[in-house]
Design a protein around this motif. Structure first.
Motif, PDB file in Angstrom:
ATOM      1  N   PRO A  48       0.813  -1.224   0.000  1.00  0.00           N
ATOM      2  CA  PRO A  48       0.000   0.000   0.000  1.00  0.00           C
ATOM      3  C   PRO A  48       0.840   1.265   0.000  1.00  0.00           C
ATOM      4  CG  PRO A  48      -0.110  -1.078   2.142  1.00  0.00           C
ATOM      5  CD  PRO A  48       0.598  -2.022   1.223  1.00  0.00           C
ATOM      6  N   ILE A  49       2.012   1.232   0.666  1.00  0.00           N
ATOM      7  CA  ILE A  49       2.865   2.422   0.705  1.00  0.00           C
ATOM      8  C   ILE A  49       3.261   2.842  -0.715  1.00  0.00           C
ATOM      9  CG2 ILE A  49       5.154   3.288   1.375  1.00  0.00           C
ATOM     10  CD1 ILE A  49       4.941   1.921   3.973  1.00  0.00           C
ATOM     11  N   VAL A  51       1.844   1.927  -3.630  1.00  0.00           N
ATOM     12  CA  VAL A  51       0.690   2.310  -4.450  1.00  0.00           C
ATOM     13  C   VAL A  51       0.334   3.776  -4.172  1.00  0.00           C
ATOM     14  CG1 VAL A  51      -1.792   1.960  -4.739  1.00  0.00           C
ATOM     15  CG2 VAL A  51      -0.258  -0.008  -4.752  1.00  0.00           C
ATOM     16  N   LEU A  52       0.310   4.145  -2.888  1.00  0.00           N
ATOM     17  CA  LEU A  52      -0.017   5.531  -2.535  1.00  0.00           C
ATOM     18  C   LEU A  52       1.024   6.510  -3.064  1.00  0.00           C
ATOM     19  CD1 LEU A  52      -1.314   5.011   1.115  1.00  0.00           C
ATOM     20  CD2 LEU A  52      -2.653   5.794  -0.839  1.00  0.00           C
ATOM     21  N   LEU A  55       0.462   7.104  -6.750  1.00  0.00           N
ATOM     22  CA  LEU A  55      -0.723   7.950  -6.952  1.00  0.00           C
ATOM     23  C   LEU A  55      -0.423   9.404  -6.591  1.00  0.00           C
ATOM     24  CD1 LEU A  55      -3.457   5.556  -5.542  1.00  0.00           C
ATOM     25  CD2 LEU A  55      -3.225   6.288  -7.919  1.00  0.00           C
TER      26      LEU A  55
ATOM     27  N   MET B   6      -3.733   1.411   6.048  1.00  0.00           N
ATOM     28  CA  MET B   6      -2.975   1.745   4.839  1.00  0.00           C
ATOM     29  C   MET B   6      -3.561   1.028   3.627  1.00  0.00           C
ATOM     30  SD  MET B   6      -0.554   3.911   5.405  1.00  0.00           S
ATOM     31  CE  MET B   6       0.947   3.801   4.433  1.00  0.00           C
ATOM     32  N   TYR B   7      -3.911  -0.249   3.811  1.00  0.00           N
ATOM     33  CA  TYR B   7      -4.521  -0.994   2.701  1.00  0.00           C
ATOM     34  C   TYR B   7      -5.843  -0.365   2.287  1.00  0.00           C
ATOM     35  CZ  TYR B   7      -1.306  -4.895   2.187  1.00  0.00           C
ATOM     36  OH  TYR B   7      -0.211  -5.649   1.894  1.00  0.00           O
ATOM     37  N   LEU B   9      -6.831   2.697   2.663  1.00  0.00           N
ATOM     38  CA  LEU B   9      -6.557   3.973   2.009  1.00  0.00           C
ATOM     39  C   LEU B   9      -6.067   3.760   0.578  1.00  0.00           C
ATOM     40  CD1 LEU B   9      -6.575   6.960   2.840  1.00  0.00           C
ATOM     41  CD2 LEU B   9      -4.148   6.739   3.398  1.00  0.00           C
ATOM     42  N   ALA B  10      -5.138   2.796   0.415  1.00  0.00           N
ATOM     43  CA  ALA B  10      -4.563   2.546  -0.909  1.00  0.00           C
ATOM     44  C   ALA B  10      -5.626   2.039  -1.875  1.00  0.00           C
ATOM     45  CB  ALA B  10      -3.412   1.546  -0.802  1.00  0.00           C
ATOM     46  N   ALA B  13      -7.982   4.949  -2.726  1.00  0.00           N
ATOM     47  CA  ALA B  13      -7.347   5.953  -3.580  1.00  0.00           C
ATOM     48  C   ALA B  13      -7.170   5.425  -5.002  1.00  0.00           C
ATOM     49  CB  ALA B  13      -5.995   6.368  -2.996  1.00  0.00           C
ATOM     50  N   LEU B  14      -6.759   4.162  -5.104  1.00  0.00           N
ATOM     51  CA  LEU B  14      -6.553   3.580  -6.434  1.00  0.00           C
ATOM     52  C   LEU B  14      -7.890   3.466  -7.168  1.00  0.00           C
ATOM     53  CD1 LEU B  14      -4.471   2.415  -8.392  1.00  0.00           C
ATOM     54  CD2 LEU B  14      -4.863   0.170  -7.379  1.00  0.00           C
TER      55      LEU B  14
END
Lengths: 178, 158
Positions: A48-49, A51-52, A55, B6-7, B9-10, B13-14
């Motif tokens: 996730p880090i 991917v963010l 973005l 975090m997951y 959020l990711a 956002a994606l």
């Protein structure tokens, strides 16, 4: 061959571990367990880090970042760096790629160093842990004492760099930001 | 817990990005992969090194080591142990609490906690790769020295 060379530090450290396991067979199982759990933790935390990060890189315009955290952002830029760093979770190495994207987007060096230091020492999730283990008096005092310290570190690191040095630092980080 | 956040959020956002602009989202994911790939050689090396350091410097070893040292020399020794080790907070803080119970001083624990969090000898190769030798040396060096100031403040105030 290229692959072997790129990962040479990994082979060296893996060599240390193998030597340690041969010299001390009694610690070998724990060594294997600790190393494996590090890799599993990374596999869990990293996706996730990044991917963010990707973005952020394509969606957040450089002008906006520079306005809020760039050279002329003043106290607001510093405050934002502290808030961003302190609201993070995870070990310090997770902060490096974030800081690289910040540098790419034109965040002032002082603010990037403050962000890294805030991530290291002011992280709220960790603070909650400290609170319960060492008590509010210790935890709150340490947190407050660290605040001016990280501002000082950011200021001194920025001041110590010549213009060329900070530029090459920014180029180096930008190249790694993806 | 924070990992789940975090997951969440990711993914959110994606998803939002994908709905808005697919092409750009693909570009973002390519950037994500490139950034990860750039970091991977040093990063995997550090995970191996941390595995070794954590195995050799167990909480028992650390407490035995710190237990015998007091005063200013003890503080310096503690600072070095804190700088070298990279142990997560949920291990470090209970350890620090135990050390306090066993008679370690507030200053000593303060310097240990500070260097543990701010100085990363083990992660230095990665920091050098991103920000160069000078930044790494300055940030870690200043953090090391100022840990003593923080510890002194803690000793006076707590």
């Amino acid at each position: 061959m290229e692959f072997l060379k790129r990962y040479r530090l990994l082979w060296i450290f893996a060599g240390f571990s193998v030597v340690a396991a041969v010299l001390r067979p009694d610690i070998a199982p724990r060594l294997w367990q600790n190393t494996a759990s590090n890799f599993l933790e990374m596999l869990a935390v990293i996706p996730p880090i990044f991917v963010l990060l990707g973005l952020l890189d394509v969606w957040v315009p450089k002008d906006t970042v520079m306005k809020w955290m760039g050279d002329t952002s003043g106290i607001i830029g510093v405050a934002l760096s502290i808030v961003l760093g302190a609201s993070s979770a995870g070990p310090l190495y997770g902060a490096f790629p974030f800081a690289a994207v910040m540098l790419k987007k034109g965040v002032r060096l002082r603010n990037v160093v403050v962000f890294l230091s805030a991530w290291a020492t002011l992280k709220v999730p960790m603070f909650l842990f400290e609170l319960s283990a060492l008590g509010p008096r210790f935890a709150v005092t340490r947190w407050l004492l660290n605040l001016p310290v990280i501002l000082l570190i950011g200021w001194v690191v920025e001041r110590s760099m010549t213009a060329e040095q900070s530029e090459s630092l920014r180029d180096q980080a930008t190249a790694l930001a993806g | 817990m924070f990992t789940y956040m975090m997951y969440g959020l990711a993914v959110f956002a994606l998803g939002a990005s994908w709905v808005k602009d697919r092409q750009r989202s693909r570009q973002a994911l390519r950037k994500s992969w490139r950034a990860l790939n750039n970091m991977l050689p040093e990063f995997t090396a550090i995970l191996v090194l941390v595995g070794l350091v954590v195995t050799l410097l167990t909480p028992e070893t650390i407490s035995r080591f710190l237990g015998d040292n007091s005063g200013f020399l003890g503080m310096i020794a503690t600072a070095f142990v804190g700088a070298i080790t990279l142990i997560p907070g949920f291990v470090a803080f209970p350890l620090a609490a135990t050390l306090l119970d066993h008679g370690a001083g507030i200053m000593q624990i303060g310097v240990f906690v500070s260097t543990l969090m701010m100085v990363g000898v083990v992660t230095a190769p990665l920091e050098i790769k991103y920000f160069g030798k000078k930044e790494t040396l300055m940030r870690n060096g200043l953090s090391f020295l100022l840990a003593f100031a923080v510890a002194y403040g803690l000793g006076v105030l707590v």
